[in-house]
Scaffold this active site. Structure first.
Site, PDB file in Angstrom:
ATOM      1  N   LYS A  89      -9.510 -12.043 -22.870  1.00 15.67           N
ATOM      2  CA  LYS A  89      -9.933 -11.912 -24.270  1.00 15.67           C
ATOM      3  C   LYS A  89     -10.640 -12.979 -24.681  1.00 15.67           C
ATOM      4  O   LYS A  89     -11.444 -12.727 -25.611  1.00 15.67           O
ATOM      5  CB  LYS A  89      -8.518 -11.922 -24.953  1.00 15.67           C
ATOM      6  CG  LYS A  89      -7.595 -10.744 -24.502  1.00 15.67           C
ATOM      7  CD  LYS A  89      -8.361  -9.545 -24.869  1.00 15.67           C
ATOM      8  CE  LYS A  89      -7.511  -8.141 -24.584  1.00 15.67           C
ATOM      9  NZ  LYS A  89      -8.168  -7.101 -24.871  1.00 15.67           N
ATOM     10  N   SER A 149      -7.517 -10.651 -28.454  1.00 12.99           N
ATOM     11  CA  SER A 149      -6.267 -11.043 -28.666  1.00 12.99           C
ATOM     12  C   SER A 149      -6.198 -12.394 -28.986  1.00 12.99           C
ATOM     13  O   SER A 149      -6.933 -13.147 -28.697  1.00 12.99           O
ATOM     14  CB  SER A 149      -5.680 -10.770 -27.253  1.00 12.99           C
ATOM     15  OG  SER A 149      -4.134 -11.211 -27.548  1.00 12.99           O
ATOM     16  N   TYR A 175      -4.342 -13.001 -18.811  1.00  8.13           N
ATOM     17  CA  TYR A 175      -4.613 -12.116 -19.772  1.00  8.13           C
ATOM     18  C   TYR A 175      -5.501 -12.637 -20.743  1.00  8.13           C
ATOM     19  O   TYR A 175      -6.431 -12.137 -21.489  1.00  8.13           O
ATOM     20  CB  TYR A 175      -3.415 -11.673 -20.390  1.00  8.13           C
ATOM     21  CG  TYR A 175      -3.552 -10.568 -21.585  1.00  8.13           C
ATOM     22  CD1 TYR A 175      -3.965  -9.367 -21.757  1.00  8.13           C
ATOM     23  CD2 TYR A 175      -3.520 -11.074 -22.824  1.00  8.13           C
ATOM     24  CE1 TYR A 175      -4.401  -8.367 -22.842  1.00  8.13           C
ATOM     25  CE2 TYR A 175      -3.626 -10.329 -23.882  1.00  8.13           C
ATOM     26  CZ  TYR A 175      -3.943  -8.941 -24.079  1.00  8.13           C
ATOM     27  OH  TYR A 175      -4.008  -8.300 -25.044  1.00  8.13           O
TER      28      TYR A 175
END
Ligand code: NAD
Length: 242
Positions: free
Chosen positions: A150, A133, A146
């Site tokens: 990634k 991401s 998050y």
């Protein structure tokens, strides 16, 4: 199942994983479609004879190991793997629970690793694509947990590429910007994310799951035979706009 050209996609019940499954079917492959959401798998792929529905949780090593042993016993070990299953959680540092951080790591990183580790015990050649991401590079106040998972995917990708090169297995990642999927719908409920990310995309505002599926299909193909260990950013210009 024709076992000559088998691919395996996790997260195949929604969004990017579903679009990638369709793209690989269009390329003439059989697809082992993994998702923990059995209903979603059936809704997408029930009528598709070239898809082997495989409901499982990628964080459960027993289930993952059994999946590859079953495939091996049928002579259907995939030579292409796409790790698209993932989850999103947002919250500022003080507002993110340790359980949420743990879950993000278990699904996004450890789950990706487990599938790759068991796949490559059986694979003798081929290519793997992990879905990363732009959150790995671009921080907001609320995407940090998050984003770290990634960032780990990018490092896992380059590390695995080196480890698996002697066995003729290439490993790359695609790092999408905002893509119109159920996950992005959750992310855009966070106003900080919406303002800082979506308004910066060059054009159009959001990509489609097919934009990511096309990039993944290229990296899996022999046209990308000299590309390994890379993270390809597919974001409509998000990371280069000032
Ligand atoms: P999505 O929520 O539409 O699909 C994810 C799928 O993964 C779901 O079907 C879900 O059931 C499955 N899944 C989740 N945890 C699982 C587990 N433990 N075991 C098996 N299956 C599991 O999301 P998406 O937008 O298609 O995201 C796919 C990937 O792309 C994710 O890794 C995500 O982090 C990444 N990504 C998405 C965006 C975006 O804007 N949508 C942007 C960057 C990266």
């Amino acid at each position: 199942m024709n076992t000559n050209t088998v691919a395996l996609v996790t997260g195949a019940g929604s969004g990017i994983g579903a679009a990638t499954t369709l793209r690989l079917l269009d390329d003439g492959r059989q697809v082992v479609a993994i998702d923990r959401d059995e209903e979603a798998l059936h809704a997408h792929w029930n009528d598709e004879p070239a898809v082997l529905l495989t409901p499982l949780d990628i964080t459960d090593e027993t289930q993952v190991e059994k999946c590859f042993e079953d495939l091996a016993s049928r002579g259907a070990i995939p030579d292409r793997v796409v790790n698209a299953a993932g989850i999103y959680r947002s919250g500022s540092v003080g507002m993110t629970s340790p359980d949420d951080v743990d879950l993000l790591w278990r699904v996004n990183v450890h789950g990706t690793y487990l599938v790759t580790a068991h796949a490559t015990r059986h694979m003798t050649r081929g290519a793997i694509v992990n879905i990363s991401s732009t959150a790995a590079f671009l921080a907001t106040e609320t995407n940090w947990a998050y984003g770290t998972t990634k960032g780990a995917i990018n490092s896992l990708t380059s590390g695995l590429a080196v480890s698996l090169a002697p066995r003729n297995i290439r490993v790359n990642a695609v790092a999408p910007g905002p893509i119109a999927t159920p996950m992005a719908d959750v992310a855009t409920r966070d106003p900080a994310y919406a303002e800082r990310m979506h308004d910066r995309v060059a054009r159009p505002t959001r990509g489609t799951p097919e934009d990511i599926a096309d990039a993944a299909a290229f990296l899996l193909s022999d046209r990308a035979r000299w590309i390994t260990g890379q993270t390809l950013v597919v974001d409509g210009g998000l990371t280069v706009v000032r």
